[in-house]
Design a protein around this motif. Sequence first.
Motif, PDB file in Angstrom:
ATOM      1  N   GLY A  47       0.274  -1.496   0.363  1.00  0.00           N
ATOM      2  CA  GLY A  47       0.105   0.159   0.038  1.00  0.00           C
ATOM      3  C   GLY A  47       0.665   0.909   0.359  1.00  0.00           C
ATOM      4  N   PRO A  48       0.210   2.109   0.243  1.00  0.00           N
ATOM      5  CA  PRO A  48       0.516   3.087   0.490  1.00  0.00           C
ATOM      6  C   PRO A  48       1.709   3.558   1.589  1.00  0.00           C
ATOM      7  N   ARG A  49       3.353   4.143   0.879  1.00  0.00           N
ATOM      8  CA  ARG A  49       4.548   4.347   1.813  1.00  0.00           C
ATOM      9  C   ARG A  49       4.538   5.516   2.483  1.00  0.00           C
ATOM     10  N   ALA A  50       5.282   5.976   3.926  1.00  0.00           N
ATOM     11  CA  ALA A  50       5.265   7.716   3.797  1.00  0.00           C
ATOM     12  C   ALA A  50       7.098   7.230   4.484  1.00  0.00           C
ATOM     13  N   GLU A  51       7.824   8.775   4.381  1.00  0.00           N
ATOM     14  CA  GLU A  51       8.560   8.834   4.497  1.00  0.00           C
ATOM     15  C   GLU A  51       8.749  10.630   5.766  1.00  0.00           C
ATOM     16  N   ALA A  52       8.854  10.033   6.914  1.00  0.00           N
ATOM     17  CA  ALA A  52       9.225  11.145   7.926  1.00  0.00           C
ATOM     18  C   ALA A  52      10.771  12.554   6.405  1.00  0.00           C
ATOM     19  N   LEU A  53      10.738  13.389   6.998  1.00  0.00           N
ATOM     20  CA  LEU A  53      11.476  14.499   6.436  1.00  0.00           C
ATOM     21  C   LEU A  53      12.477  14.884   7.424  1.00  0.00           C
ATOM     22  N   TYR A  54      14.467  15.364   7.868  1.00  0.00           N
ATOM     23  CA  TYR A  54      14.447  15.940   8.402  1.00  0.00           C
ATOM     24  C   TYR A  54      15.481  16.792   8.715  1.00  0.00           C
ATOM     25  N   VAL A  55      15.861  17.742   8.840  1.00  0.00           N
ATOM     26  CA  VAL A  55      16.160  18.967   8.522  1.00  0.00           C
ATOM     27  C   VAL A  55      17.964  19.156   9.048  1.00  0.00           C
ATOM     28  N   TYR A  56      18.733  18.721   8.731  1.00  0.00           N
ATOM     29  CA  TYR A  56      20.138  19.156   9.580  1.00  0.00           C
ATOM     30  C   TYR A  56      20.824  20.600   8.864  1.00  0.00           C
ATOM     31  N   ARG A  57      20.858  21.508   9.730  1.00  0.00           N
ATOM     32  CA  ARG A  57      21.734  22.801   9.425  1.00  0.00           C
ATOM     33  C   ARG A  57      23.656  23.006   9.900  1.00  0.00           C
ATOM     34  N   ARG A  58      23.578  23.508   8.978  1.00  0.00           N
ATOM     35  CA  ARG A  58      25.117  23.651   8.935  1.00  0.00           C
ATOM     36  C   ARG A  58      25.416  24.238  10.381  1.00  0.00           C
ATOM     37  N   ASP A  59      26.837  24.077  10.922  1.00  0.00           N
ATOM     38  CA  ASP A  59      27.568  24.786  12.168  1.00  0.00           C
ATOM     39  C   ASP A  59      28.142  25.743  11.804  1.00  0.00           C
ATOM     40  N   TYR A  60      28.388  26.750  11.023  1.00  0.00           N
ATOM     41  CA  TYR A  60      29.042  27.858  10.396  1.00  0.00           C
ATOM     42  C   TYR A  60      30.289  27.685  11.515  1.00  0.00           C
ATOM     43  N   GLY A  61      30.770  27.708  12.545  1.00  0.00           N
ATOM     44  CA  GLY A  61      31.355  27.843  13.249  1.00  0.00           C
ATOM     45  C   GLY A  61      33.043  26.621  13.059  1.00  0.00           C
ATOM     46  N   VAL A  62      32.191  25.497  12.329  1.00  0.00           N
ATOM     47  CA  VAL A  62      33.395  24.805  11.875  1.00  0.00           C
ATOM     48  C   VAL A  62      33.333  24.550   9.982  1.00  0.00           C
ATOM     49  N   THR A  63      34.895  25.266  10.050  1.00  0.00           N
ATOM     50  CA  THR A  63      35.826  25.795   8.682  1.00  0.00           C
ATOM     51  C   THR A  63      36.687  24.814   8.162  1.00  0.00           C
ATOM     52  N   THR A  64      36.677  23.681   8.679  1.00  0.00           N
ATOM     53  CA  THR A  64      37.656  22.292   8.932  1.00  0.00           C
ATOM     54  C   THR A  64      36.569  20.618   8.737  1.00  0.00           C
ATOM     55  N   GLU A  65      37.548  20.493   7.890  1.00  0.00           N
ATOM     56  CA  GLU A  65      36.723  19.251   7.744  1.00  0.00           C
ATOM     57  C   GLU A  65      36.577  18.031   8.661  1.00  0.00           C
ATOM     58  N   PRO A  66      35.668  16.759   9.106  1.00  0.00           N
ATOM     59  CA  PRO A  66      34.579  16.779   8.314  1.00  0.00           C
ATOM     60  C   PRO A  66      33.682  18.540   8.379  1.00  0.00           C
ATOM     61  N   LEU A  67      32.953  18.486   8.147  1.00  0.00           N
ATOM     62  CA  LEU A  67      31.987  19.699   8.472  1.00  0.00           C
ATOM     63  C   LEU A  67      30.800  19.382   9.388  1.00  0.00           C
ATOM     64  N   ARG A  68      29.865  20.297  10.144  1.00  0.00           N
ATOM     65  CA  ARG A  68      29.289  19.322  11.514  1.00  0.00           C
ATOM     66  C   ARG A  68      27.834  20.124  11.048  1.00  0.00           C
ATOM     67  N   TYR A  69      26.654  18.883  11.158  1.00  0.00           N
ATOM     68  CA  TYR A  69      25.193  19.377  10.541  1.00  0.00           C
ATOM     69  C   TYR A  69      24.528  19.284  11.712  1.00  0.00           C
ATOM     70  N   GLY A  70      23.717  19.990  12.119  1.00  0.00           N
ATOM     71  CA  GLY A  70      23.470  19.557  13.356  1.00  0.00           C
ATOM     72  C   GLY A  70      21.978  19.679  12.707  1.00  0.00           C
ATOM     73  N   PHE A  71      20.767  18.761  13.643  1.00  0.00           N
ATOM     74  CA  PHE A  71      20.300  18.450  14.121  1.00  0.00           C
ATOM     75  C   PHE A  71      19.121  19.653  13.944  1.00  0.00           C
ATOM     76  N   ASP A  72      18.106  19.657  13.279  1.00  0.00           N
ATOM     77  CA  ASP A  72      16.568  21.060  12.775  1.00  0.00           C
ATOM     78  C   ASP A  72      15.520  20.162  13.923  1.00  0.00           C
TER      79      ASP A  72
END
Length: 76
Positions: A47-72
């Motif tokens: 039957g029908p399927r659903a997906e949850a959409l999660y957003v991660y926002r970039r941490d601009y304080g991190v400028t070298t790898e690995p970049l960091r994205y925090g959960f919204d």
Amino acid sequence: MENSGTTNWETAVLDGGPADGVRTCVTDRPRVIQVTYPCQVDGPEDGPRAEALYVYRRDYGVTTEPLRYGFDMASP
């Protein structure tokens, strides 16, 4: 970050939420990364399927790898 006509990939790590600790590669340091996760729904398996959409926002304080994205917390 220099762009010489080739794609420059950088490593990023997701922090918090359902994808905590996941590492991925990004180009051009996007402001957000969207992660989808399948959700269980009532009804037949085909039957029908659903997906949850999660957003991660970039941490601009991190400028070298690995970049960091925090959960919204406001998503989904």
